[in-house]
Structures are given as C-alpha cells and as structure tokens.
Design an enzyme around this catalytic site. Structure first.
Site, PDB file in Angstrom:
ATOM      1  N   CYS A  53       0.841  -1.190   0.000  1.00 26.56           N
ATOM      2  CA  CYS A  53       0.000   0.000   0.000  1.00 26.56           C
ATOM      3  C   CYS A  53       0.880   1.244   0.000  1.00 26.56           C
ATOM      4  CB  CYS A  53      -0.882  -0.030   1.258  1.00 26.56           C
ATOM      5  SG  CYS A  53      -1.892   1.433   1.543  1.00 26.56           S
ATOM      6  N   GLY A  54       0.355   2.341  -0.473  1.00 29.45           N
ATOM      7  CA  GLY A  54       1.076   3.599  -0.425  1.00 29.45           C
ATOM      8  C   GLY A  54       1.370   4.059   0.997  1.00 29.45           C
TER       9      GLY A  54
END
Length: 178
Positions: A53-54
């Site tokens: 995920c970012g």
C-alpha cells in the site's frame, strides 16, 4: 447497537476489568492466538495494515510508537488485511516482509478481514458502537485501558503524529495495568 456501551457500564458498576468484557481473540501471525484481555489495563492501538500500500511506510512509525511507549504499557496491534487487495499472499510472507523491511516486533495477527460481512468481531463491534469502518489500510482504533473505544483515525494520520501521541500519553498517565 449499543451493546458495547452496556457492557462497559456493567463492568464499571461491578469494578471488573477487561477480563469481564468481551475478549477478542485474533489468530497470531506467529501461530496461536492473541487475546486482547492479556492487555487489560493497557491502551491498545489497533491498525489494519497491508504490505503493498502507499501507506506501508507507516509500519516504521507504528514500530517507533511501540518502541517509544511499550515500556509504559502501550500495545500496538497490527492487523494485516487484504480487504483492499494490497496484502501479500500469506501470513509467512507478511511476517518476513515486516521483519526485513521494518524490524517489526509488535504483535501482529494473521491476515484478517476488517470490513464487510466477514469482518472480525472486533471491527463489527467498533462499527456498531461508533460507525467507524476502515476506509483504507492503516486506519487506527485506540482502545483505552478499560476496553473503551477512545478515538479512531484514518490512513493519513501518521502513527507518531501529535494527535496520536498525545492521546496515547493521556491514556498511559491514567492506566493501571491489570
């Protein structure tokens, strides 16, 4: 549903600590189970996580928060979830990724659902009590020493933010380990 509030009121009247409340059990990433009642009298920050995920870089902040406050009683519980299709394929891969990249030694669950009809009972109860549902990875739920939901934050609130550290410090100042 205000069932959790009713339980909290009942517990407050009887003087019984966390052990008298619903005890959430999570499958541990290391095998066995993580029982939230083991942390009775301590604040617990519960965070749904993902390895791809970012916001994955927040693992460093979660570990820093845990390192900073663990001796005072804070527990940070990472709950890897693939509900947003950003988690590795197995708990073993998640554990290795977190250890190698972030030196994670905080408690972690196996890959767990945090939303929808398959959500873990903890998240179902948080939703029933507060309306809060993780909208993305790295949402945070702060549980107080008596098992009460203190506050929730979205992904953009960093683990070492003033907002979180002040809330944790306030709880630690009032916590009495069970």
């Amino acid at each position: 549903m205000k069932a959790l509030t009713a339980i909290l009121a009942s517990v407050a009247m009887t003087g019984v600590a966390w052990a008298g409340m619903r005890d959430y059990s999570f499958p541990s990433i290391d095998g066995g189970a993580l029982e939230m009642s083991a942390w009775s009298g301590q604040p617990v920050l519960v965070v749904n996580t993902a390895s791809q995920c970012g916001f994955t870089g927040q693992y460093a902040g979660l570990q820093a928060l845990y390192d900073t406050y663990r001796d005072a009683g804070l527990v940070v519980l990472a709950i890897p979830s693939d509900d947003f299709n950003q988690e590795l394929a197995s708990a073993e891969e998640v554990k290795e990724f977190c250890e190698i990249n972030y030196g994670i030694d905080m408690p972690m669950t196996d890959i767990t659902h945090v939303r929808g009809s398959s959500a873990h009972p903890f998240y179902q109860d948080v939703k029933a009590e507060t309306g809060f549902v993780p909208r993305w990875n790295f949402n945070k739920v702060l549980i107080g020493p008596e098992g009460e939901i203190v506050q929730t934050w979205g992904s953009s609130t960093k683990p070492m933010s003033d907002e979180i550290t002040k809330a944790v410090e306030q709880l630690l100042d009032s916590a009495v380990p069970g």
